[in-house]
Write a protein that holds these residues in place. Structure first.
Motif, PDB file in Angstrom:
ATOM      1  N   CYS A 277       7.561  -5.676  -3.967  1.00 28.66           N
ATOM      2  CA  CYS A 277       6.164  -6.228  -3.531  1.00 28.66           C
ATOM      3  C   CYS A 277       5.722  -7.270  -4.643  1.00 28.66           C
ATOM      4  O   CYS A 277       5.758  -7.309  -5.850  1.00 28.66           O
ATOM      5  CB  CYS A 277       5.312  -5.317  -3.743  1.00 28.66           C
ATOM      6  SG  CYS A 277       5.521  -3.640  -2.950  1.00 28.66           S
ATOM      7  N   TYR A 278       5.363  -8.620  -4.147  1.00 31.06           N
ATOM      8  CA  TYR A 278       4.948  -9.688  -4.858  1.00 31.06           C
ATOM      9  C   TYR A 278       3.727 -10.083  -4.153  1.00 31.06           C
ATOM     10  O   TYR A 278       3.599 -10.594  -3.037  1.00 31.06           O
ATOM     11  CB  TYR A 278       5.745 -10.627  -4.924  1.00 31.06           C
ATOM     12  CG  TYR A 278       5.345 -11.875  -5.690  1.00 31.06           C
ATOM     13  CD1 TYR A 278       5.429 -11.896  -7.164  1.00 31.06           C
ATOM     14  CD2 TYR A 278       4.866 -13.198  -5.027  1.00 31.06           C
ATOM     15  CE1 TYR A 278       4.670 -12.737  -7.741  1.00 31.06           C
ATOM     16  CE2 TYR A 278       4.286 -14.354  -5.914  1.00 31.06           C
ATOM     17  CZ  TYR A 278       4.183 -13.947  -7.177  1.00 31.06           C
ATOM     18  OH  TYR A 278       3.705 -15.149  -7.859  1.00 31.06           O
TER      19      TYR A 278
ATOM     20  N   GLU B  53      -1.181  -6.816  -2.261  1.00 33.72           N
ATOM     21  CA  GLU B  53      -2.381  -6.069  -2.531  1.00 33.72           C
ATOM     22  C   GLU B  53      -3.089  -5.652  -1.117  1.00 33.72           C
ATOM     23  O   GLU B  53      -3.150  -4.516  -0.960  1.00 33.72           O
ATOM     24  CB  GLU B  53      -3.425  -6.683  -3.414  1.00 33.72           C
ATOM     25  CG  GLU B  53      -4.528  -6.174  -3.414  1.00 33.72           C
ATOM     26  CD  GLU B  53      -5.646  -6.777  -4.302  1.00 33.72           C
ATOM     27  OE1 GLU B  53      -7.015  -6.460  -4.292  1.00 33.72           O
ATOM     28  OE2 GLU B  53      -5.257  -7.781  -4.900  1.00 33.72           O
TER      29      GLU B  53
ATOM     30  N   ASP C 236       6.407  -3.670  -8.245  1.00 36.68           N
ATOM     31  CA  ASP C 236       5.656  -4.767  -8.191  1.00 36.68           C
ATOM     32  C   ASP C 236       6.526  -5.836  -9.199  1.00 36.68           C
ATOM     33  O   ASP C 236       6.764  -5.753 -10.320  1.00 36.68           O
ATOM     34  CB  ASP C 236       4.394  -4.184  -8.859  1.00 36.68           C
ATOM     35  CG  ASP C 236       3.468  -5.226  -9.213  1.00 36.68           C
ATOM     36  OD1 ASP C 236       3.746  -6.388  -8.866  1.00 36.68           O
ATOM     37  OD2 ASP C 236       2.416  -4.939 -10.021  1.00 36.68           O
TER      38      ASP C 236
ATOM     39  N   SER D 190       3.780  -9.256  -9.804  1.00 38.59           N
ATOM     40  CA  SER D 190       2.833  -9.798  -9.101  1.00 38.59           C
ATOM     41  C   SER D 190       1.331 -10.519 -10.062  1.00 38.59           C
ATOM     42  O   SER D 190       1.188  -9.845 -11.091  1.00 38.59           O
ATOM     43  CB  SER D 190       1.891  -8.575  -8.202  1.00 38.59           C
ATOM     44  OG  SER D 190       2.969  -8.349  -7.325  1.00 38.59           O
TER      45      SER D 190
ATOM     46  N   THR E   1      -1.735  -5.650  -7.173  1.00 37.87           N
ATOM     47  CA  THR E   1      -0.488  -4.786  -6.428  1.00 37.87           C
ATOM     48  C   THR E   1      -0.541  -3.612  -7.380  1.00 37.87           C
ATOM     49  O   THR E   1      -0.572  -2.603  -6.612  1.00 37.87           O
ATOM     50  CB  THR E   1       0.394  -5.713  -6.114  1.00 37.87           C
ATOM     51  OG1 THR E   1       0.367  -6.722  -5.306  1.00 37.87           O
ATOM     52  CG2 THR E   1       1.718  -4.772  -5.935  1.00 37.87           C
ATOM     53  N   GLU E   2      -0.306  -3.711  -8.527  1.00 40.60           N
ATOM     54  CA  GLU E   2      -0.401  -2.740  -9.399  1.00 40.60           C
ATOM     55  C   GLU E   2      -1.332  -1.529  -9.432  1.00 40.60           C
ATOM     56  O   GLU E   2      -1.006  -0.404  -9.206  1.00 40.60           O
ATOM     57  CB  GLU E   2       0.115  -3.016 -10.988  1.00 40.60           C
ATOM     58  CG  GLU E   2       0.365  -1.609 -11.651  1.00 40.60           C
ATOM     59  CD  GLU E   2       0.985  -2.001 -13.276  1.00 40.60           C
ATOM     60  OE1 GLU E   2       1.353  -1.090 -13.824  1.00 40.60           O
ATOM     61  OE2 GLU E   2       0.459  -3.104 -13.620  1.00 40.60           O
TER      62      GLU E   2
ATOM     63  N   ILE F 164       6.485   4.012  -8.794  1.00 37.58           N
ATOM     64  CA  ILE F 164       6.093   2.580  -8.949  1.00 37.58           C
ATOM     65  C   ILE F 164       7.004   2.302 -10.042  1.00 37.58           C
ATOM     66  O   ILE F 164       7.274   2.797 -11.044  1.00 37.58           O
ATOM     67  CB  ILE F 164       4.682   2.427  -9.318  1.00 37.58           C
ATOM     68  CG1 ILE F 164       3.929   2.807  -8.429  1.00 37.58           C
ATOM     69  CG2 ILE F 164       4.395   0.929  -9.989  1.00 37.58           C
ATOM     70  CD1 ILE F 164       2.430   2.977  -8.775  1.00 37.58           C
TER      71      ILE F 164
ATOM     72  N   THR G 282       7.290  -1.536 -12.362  1.00 38.96           N
ATOM     73  CA  THR G 282       6.367  -2.617 -12.447  1.00 38.96           C
ATOM     74  C   THR G 282       7.458  -3.680 -13.569  1.00 38.96           C
ATOM     75  O   THR G 282       7.831  -3.197 -14.484  1.00 38.96           O
ATOM     76  CB  THR G 282       5.058  -2.215 -13.462  1.00 38.96           C
ATOM     77  OG1 THR G 282       4.474  -1.243 -12.465  1.00 38.96           O
ATOM     78  CG2 THR G 282       4.265  -3.551 -13.492  1.00 38.96           C
TER      79      THR G 282
END
Length: 84
Positions: free
Chosen positions: A9-10, A13, A43, A46, A50-51, A69, A71
């Motif tokens: 994911c970049y 959100e 993540d 980002s 997002t996080e 998750i 990160t």
């Protein structure tokens, strides 16, 4: 754990909750449980929230049973997000 799906994911959100809902629905339709199917949300450096959104969904919804998750502090490309 039978199956893990990595989703980098970049700056995602606004779309995270819908993505997780659809993935969990598909897993449940396939007869999978959180013990047999795990989403790994990466993540990938980002610059939006997002996080924070992922953490909130993990802590405050039933979706949290379905994902973990990872990160990364810096985006080094799509492939790196998957590799990590």
């Amino acid at each position: 754990m039978e199956f893990q799906l990595i989703i980098p994911c970049y700056n995602e959100e606004p779309s995270l909750e819908g993505l997780l809902v659809r993935a969990v629905e598909a897993a449940e339709q396939a007869g999978l449980t959180p013990e047999a199917f795990q989403l790994i949300m990466v993540d990938n450096g980002s610059t939006d929230d997002t996080e924070l959104v992922l953490l909130s969904l993990m802590r405050n919804t039933d979706l949290g049973r379905w994902f973990q998750i990872v990160t990364l502090s810096e985006n080094l490309g799509y492939g790196n997000g998957i590799w990590q």
